[in-house]
Design an enzyme around this catalytic site. Structure first.
Site, PDB file in Angstrom:
ATOM      1  N   THR A 174      14.736  47.783  39.635  1.00  0.00           N
ATOM      2  CA  THR A 174      13.577  48.234  40.400  1.00  0.00           C
ATOM      3  C   THR A 174      13.680  49.690  40.855  1.00  0.00           C
ATOM      4  O   THR A 174      12.673  50.404  40.887  1.00  0.00           O
ATOM      5  CB  THR A 174      13.389  47.302  41.618  1.00  0.00           C
ATOM      6  OG1 THR A 174      13.319  45.957  41.138  1.00  0.00           O
ATOM      7  CG2 THR A 174      12.122  47.622  42.381  1.00  0.00           C
TER       8      THR A 174
ATOM      9  N   GLY B 165      14.774  44.245  43.994  1.00  0.00           N
ATOM     10  CA  GLY B 165      14.786  45.383  44.904  1.00  0.00           C
ATOM     11  C   GLY B 165      15.718  45.193  46.084  1.00  0.00           C
ATOM     12  O   GLY B 165      16.463  44.203  46.168  1.00  0.00           O
TER      13      GLY B 165
ATOM     14  N   ASN C 185       7.353  40.319  40.851  1.00  0.00           N
ATOM     15  CA  ASN C 185       6.671  40.457  39.566  1.00  0.00           C
ATOM     16  C   ASN C 185       6.537  39.126  38.861  1.00  0.00           C
ATOM     17  O   ASN C 185       7.362  38.219  39.016  1.00  0.00           O
ATOM     18  CB  ASN C 185       7.414  41.457  38.663  1.00  0.00           C
ATOM     19  CG  ASN C 185       8.452  40.772  37.792  1.00  0.00           C
ATOM     20  OD1 ASN C 185       8.124  40.201  36.748  1.00  0.00           O
ATOM     21  ND2 ASN C 185       9.708  40.789  38.228  1.00  0.00           N
TER      22      ASN C 185
ATOM     23  N   CYS D 238      14.451  33.734  33.522  1.00  0.00           N
ATOM     24  CA  CYS D 238      13.155  34.297  33.888  1.00  0.00           C
ATOM     25  C   CYS D 238      12.351  33.252  34.655  1.00  0.00           C
ATOM     26  O   CYS D 238      12.147  32.136  34.163  1.00  0.00           O
ATOM     27  CB  CYS D 238      12.379  34.737  32.659  1.00  0.00           C
ATOM     28  SG  CYS D 238      10.735  35.365  33.113  1.00  0.00           S
TER      29      CYS D 238
END
Lengths: 274, 315
Positions: free
Chosen positions: B278, B229, B81, B141
């Site tokens: 996720t 994930g 993402n 981030c």
């Protein structure tokens, strides 16, 4: 293409639920397209035309597919509590969807998203769908014919077998025009002439489009000529379906700092006149 | 048959104490969402009052638009993402977002971010009088135009941000969310601990790239993004283990947790609590299912409490 968020719907959309829907059928219907039937009573009874569900195409948390896939609701049967999804096999997520068998459970969240909004008194509608995008229009055709409106559904595809939704739209009583790239009938200039010929005398009061930017542009051109509002349903890579992850930005102009999210502000938007 | 089965399972739920502490904060259980992968919008789908804590999406002082589409893609065993932290800004957050988090009766951890060190201090000050329980400082981030990862990969800046937020936190615990994109997470962890962090979240996403081979273009609008994930779970486990050995403050494990066994793995590796990100997208009930199943999982390991299993990796 400038998308305008539509005002909140009245009455408000139903709250979504989440449960493992039982697969009642999952078979190939044409070309690369499959049809899956699910026992999903809440969605079947509360979904409005243009809304969608999230399906999780993995059998367990250890599977390779990690994001759910947004799917238009192709058909519903409220009394039976069932919904049908029509999907094209284009990547590993949709390939994995084909591995679900009758009796399997598939995590389903819905109904989601902003539905189409047709003004009361609308007598004639033009629906323009391309490929799998036609699945966002089928419930609208059914609902509008049921309330006595006249619906013309123009359905386009790469070739004759890739035209989706013709049979269902026809069964609702809509007038269906099928066009495709293989025989040249889907060219926008040809369509423009054909639709003028058919509808210019008594233009529709509503146009909806899904599945193609070129056809959305055609809808916009016709809408401008007829003074008719155009609503489009758009798709995006999506994760949560509820708005919290902000993954499905349209990347297009909206009325807030962040461009509108497809999952909650859309998937249906008003197409602005240029 | 179904009802009978449910009763039987309930009868067998072992008496295992799930409470844990993060600084001065006591949590009923160690399960909470990962920032950015959660919102009160989930309330209709899963009972949020069952979670150990709630964690907000990272908040910036000013409203932010976030990044260009596409913002997220499924890479197979992972999600990549680059959402870019769209943010409502402090005033809208206070008026409309925070109350939705407060409704559920569990501790609320507010994640904060900034493009520069001063922005972290500013948002911390703006929130001083608001009602929430802890800060999580997002210095990791990978998808911001500046700051973000570049702060989190610089030990000196991690220390300054941590110390500055601690000074402005009005006594609330300050959790620092570290980036995995560094050569020594232990070094970053020790710096944050020395600067007053009450706990560390390990870790944020790994920088990655996905390519659309039909167009030979990057799938994401910003070219690269952060991978989360199942693919990163072993990587995150290693980082949690290494961090827990390096510091005395609690570590909150985060990275690919989708099942109860995964959560228990992170506790064994040294995490005091876990965050689920996720996995919630595909199965919105994941966190609550882990809360339900954790007592059984820990009992099978011979433990009567979550505390007993933390950091018990055998050598």
């Amino acid at each position: 293409m400038t998308l305008l968020p539509m005002p909140p719907e009245d009455p408000p959309r139903a709250s979504p639920d989440c449960h493992p829907a039982t697969v009642l059928g999952n078979r190939i219907v044409a070309d690369r397209y499959w049809r899956m039937s699910l026992a999903a009573p809440h969605v079947a009874q509360t979904a409005r035309p243009g809304q969608f569900v999230l399906l999780t195409p993995s059998h367990s948390p250890e599977d390779s597919v990690v994001l759910p896939r947004p799917m238009a609701i192709y058909d519903t049967d409220a009394s039976a509590g069932t919904i049908d999804i029509l999907y094209g096999v284009v990547g590993f997520g949709t390939r994995q969807l084909t591995t679900f068998h009758i009796g399997d459970g598939i995590t389903t969240v819905g109904p989601l998203g902003r539905p189409f909004e047709v003004a009361a008194g609308t007598r004639r509608l033009l629906l323009i769908g391309r490929g799998i995008g036609a699945c966002s229009l089928t419930l609208l055709a059914r609902a509008q014919v049921a309330r006595g409106a006249e619906v013309v559904a123009l359905l386009s595809g790469r070739h004759a077998d890739a035209v989706i939704g013709a049979e269902l739209c026809r069964s609702t009583g809509a007038q269906v025009l099928e066009v495709n790239d293989a025989d040249g009938s889907s060219a926008p200039t040809a369509l423009h002439a054909r639709l003028l010929d058919l509808l210019d005398g008594e233009p529709p009061q509503f146009i909806a489009s899904c599945g193609s930017d070129r056809l959305a542009n055609l809808a916009q051109t016709l809408g401008r000529r007829w003074g008719t509002a155009v609503q489009v349903s758009v798709e995006a890579h999506m994760a949560c379906g509820l708005g919290y992850c902000h993954g499905c930005s349209t990347g297009r102009q909206g009325d807030s700092v962040e461009s509108p999210l497809v999952c909650t502000v859309g998937p249906v938007f008003e197409l602005a006149s240029p | 048959v179904e009802v009978t089965a449910r009763v039987t399972v309930a009868d067998r739920v072992p008496d295992v104490d799930l409470t844990v502490r993060i600084g001065t904060l006591s949590l009923a259980n160690p399960v909470m969402p990962a920032s950015g992968c959660f919102g009160p919008e989930l309330a209709p789908l899963t009972p949020l009052h069952r979670l150990g804590a709630l964690v907000t999406k990272t908040l910036f002082s000013a409203a932010r638009s976030g990044n260009a589409a596409n913002r997220i893609t499924d890479t197979g065993y992972g999600a990549l993402n680059s959402v870019g932290i769209p943010s409502p800004g402090a005033s809208k957050f206070r008026a409309t977002v925070l109350p939705e988090y407060r409704k559920h009766g569990v501790p609320v951890i507010v994640s904060i971010g900034g493009l520069g060190i001063g922005e972290y201090f500013h948002i911390a000050e703006e929130l001083t009088d608001d009602c929430f329980d802890a800060f999580e400082v997002n210095v990791s981030c990978p998808n911001l135009e500046r700051g973000g990862l570049s702060i989190g990969a610089d030990a000196e800046q991690v220390g300054r941000v941590t110390q500055g937020v601690v000074e402005r936190a009005a006594g609330r615990p300050v959790i620092v969310k570290l980036t995995p994109n560094v050569s020594s997470i232990a070094e970053m962890a020790r710096v944050a601990e020395a600067a007053g962090a009450a706990a560390l979240t390990v870790a944020n996403t790994f920088v990655g790239l996905a390519i659309d081979m039909r167009t030979r273009r990057p799938v994401l609008g910003t070219t690269t993004g952060g991978l989360s994930g199942p693919a990163i779970r072993p990587l995150a486990l290693r980082l949690v283990w290494e961090t827990a050995l390096a510091v005395d403050i609690p570590v909150i494990g985060c990275g690919g947790i989708a099942t109860t066994q995964h959560a228990a793995e992170f506790l064994v590796a040294g995490a005091t609590a876990v965050q689920v990100g996720t996995a919630t997208f595909s199965r919105p009930d994941t966190m609550v299912r882990i809360v339900d199943e954790l007592p059984g999982e820990l009992a099978q390991l011979g433990c009567r409490s979550a505390l007993e299993v933390i950091g018990t990796l055998a050598s």
